[in-house]
Design a protein around this motif. Structure first.
Motif, PDB file in Angstrom:
ATOM      1  N   THR A 126       0.828  -1.207   0.000  1.00  0.00           N
ATOM      2  CA  THR A 126       0.000   0.000   0.000  1.00  0.00           C
ATOM      3  C   THR A 126       0.865   1.260   0.000  1.00  0.00           C
ATOM      4  O   THR A 126       1.766   1.395   0.835  1.00  0.00           O
ATOM      5  CB  THR A 126      -0.904   0.025   1.246  1.00  0.00           C
ATOM      6  OG1 THR A 126      -1.706  -1.159   1.285  1.00  0.00           O
ATOM      7  CG2 THR A 126      -1.808   1.251   1.233  1.00  0.00           C
ATOM      8  N   PRO A 127       0.609   2.213  -0.885  1.00  0.00           N
ATOM      9  CA  PRO A 127       1.371   3.473  -0.859  1.00  0.00           C
ATOM     10  C   PRO A 127       1.204   4.189   0.481  1.00  0.00           C
ATOM     11  O   PRO A 127       0.093   4.311   0.994  1.00  0.00           O
ATOM     12  CB  PRO A 127       0.741   4.281  -2.001  1.00  0.00           C
ATOM     13  CG  PRO A 127       0.117   3.267  -2.891  1.00  0.00           C
ATOM     14  CD  PRO A 127      -0.348   2.163  -2.002  1.00  0.00           C
ATOM     15  N   GLY A 128       2.312   4.631   1.030  1.00  0.00           N
ATOM     16  CA  GLY A 128       2.266   5.374   2.285  1.00  0.00           C
ATOM     17  C   GLY A 128       2.298   4.529   3.538  1.00  0.00           C
ATOM     18  O   GLY A 128       2.397   5.069   4.644  1.00  0.00           O
ATOM     19  N   LEU A 129       2.217   3.210   3.395  1.00  0.00           N
ATOM     20  CA  LEU A 129       2.206   2.355   4.582  1.00  0.00           C
ATOM     21  C   LEU A 129       3.584   2.344   5.241  1.00  0.00           C
ATOM     22  O   LEU A 129       4.593   2.090   4.596  1.00  0.00           O
ATOM     23  CB  LEU A 129       1.806   0.927   4.202  1.00  0.00           C
ATOM     24  CG  LEU A 129       1.764  -0.086   5.359  1.00  0.00           C
ATOM     25  CD1 LEU A 129       0.744   0.328   6.406  1.00  0.00           C
ATOM     26  CD2 LEU A 129       1.457  -1.486   4.818  1.00  0.00           C
ATOM     27  N   MET A 130       3.599   2.631   6.549  1.00  0.00           N
ATOM     28  CA  MET A 130       4.845   2.683   7.302  1.00  0.00           C
ATOM     29  C   MET A 130       5.048   1.455   8.183  1.00  0.00           C
ATOM     30  O   MET A 130       6.175   1.004   8.389  1.00  0.00           O
ATOM     31  CB  MET A 130       4.862   3.928   8.194  1.00  0.00           C
ATOM     32  CG  MET A 130       4.750   5.234   7.440  1.00  0.00           C
ATOM     33  SD  MET A 130       6.195   5.541   6.396  1.00  0.00           S
ATOM     34  CE  MET A 130       7.448   5.790   7.657  1.00  0.00           C
ATOM     35  N   ARG A 131       3.932   0.910   8.708  1.00  0.00           N
ATOM     36  CA  ARG A 131       4.088  -0.105   9.741  1.00  0.00           C
ATOM     37  C   ARG A 131       2.815  -0.933   9.866  1.00  0.00           C
ATOM     38  O   ARG A 131       1.708  -0.436   9.648  1.00  0.00           O
ATOM     39  CB  ARG A 131       4.380   0.590  11.073  1.00  0.00           C
ATOM     40  CG  ARG A 131       5.273  -0.169  12.023  1.00  0.00           C
ATOM     41  CD  ARG A 131       5.785   0.726  13.138  1.00  0.00           C
ATOM     42  NE  ARG A 131       6.850   0.024  13.858  1.00  0.00           N
ATOM     43  CZ  ARG A 131       7.511   0.524  14.890  1.00  0.00           C
ATOM     44  NH1 ARG A 131       7.211   1.736  15.338  1.00  0.00           N
ATOM     45  NH2 ARG A 131       8.463  -0.165  15.484  1.00  0.00           N
TER      46      ARG A 131
END
Length: 265
Positions: A126-131
């Motif tokens: 997913t775009p923007g997924l950090m954690r």
């Protein structure tokens, strides 16, 4: 970048608790619009959280799920708020919806259903997924696995692997329901850290300090990491040895990650 070790939930319907939560020492505060807020309080909670950010506050917001009647209003309220977003019951469709409607926003995926677990390898793209975060209580109920013990360790291990494959930060372990038992928190942190987790969700300010301490690198780890980096710098591109042993790329990366985590969060 300081990587949070602790994430403290505070109900969005309790603005009287916002400042206390922010001062509790957590790496990040999650302003909750979902489970901690009753149906009749959703609109008020959304307004309270929007005011917190409008007045210069920071943190994350856990929105309501894509299958609820409050999801669209949450998205609309957050368009002009610079907050990271925690997506509940995370699965590819839900993550894609939030990423498309709040472009450029940093996201956390709360994995708490069997369906979401089964689709993890897609979710991590997913775009923007950090954690990733583990919703252990809801997942336990959905999977029909009793909470406690090591029954959920397979799921935890998969979150660690999926995070690594997706280039994400180490995942966040779920909550410990014991509020006044520091040893229970410490025990759960030791177990989560041994499996590759890097942080934990907290549901009470008293849990923050033992979580921060438990995920902090030990003095021995810091000394070792500094020696590895010093040896790397002294080698000037040659093969790196320390204490008569070869130090390869994974160990160097591990040393850097340890040193990244020195600052309390």
């Amino acid at each position: 970048m300081t990587i949070p070790r602790s994430y403290l939930f505070v109900p969005g319907s309790r603005p009287d608790r916002f400042a206390k939560a922010a001062a509790a020492g957590a790496g990040a505060v999650i302003f909750d619009l979902e489970d901690a807020v009753g149906h009749e309080d959703k609109d008020a909670a959304r307004a309270h959280v929007a005011q917190w950010f409008a007045e210069g506050g920071d943190g994350l917001v856990r929105i309501n799920g894509i299958d609820t009647p409050w999801h669209d209003d949450d998205i609309a309220a957050l368009r002009d708020i610079a907050a990271e977003i925690m997506v509940p019951k995370a699965a590819p469709a839900a993550m894609a919806d939030v990423a498309a409607r709040l472009p450029g926003r940093q996201l956390l995926a709360l994995v708490e259903t069997v369906a979401g677990f089964a689709a993890l390898r897609d979710t991590v793209n997913t775009p923007g997924l950090m954690r990733l975060a583990f919703g252990n209580l809801d997942f336990s109920a959905d999977a029909r696995i009793p909470e406690g013990g090591h029954g959920l360790d397979h799921a935890r291990f998969e979150l660690v692997l999926a995070s690594r494959l997706g280039g994400l930060l180490p995942p966040i372990d779920g909550v410990t329901t014991a509020l006044a038992d520091p040893e229970a928190i410490a025990r759960d942190v030791r177990h989560a850290r041994s499996m590759g987790f890097g942080a934990k969700l907290c549901i009470h300010p008293a849990q923050v300090a033992p979580v921060n301490e438990g995920f902090a690198p030990s003095n021995e780890e810091v000394v070792w990491a500094r020696r590895v980096i010093a040896a790397l710098e002294g080698a000037k591109g040659a093969a790196v040895q320390l204490d008569g042993k070869m130090i390869d790329r994974p160990l160097i990366d591990h040393a850097r990650h340890i040193l990244q985590g020195i600052d309390p969060a």
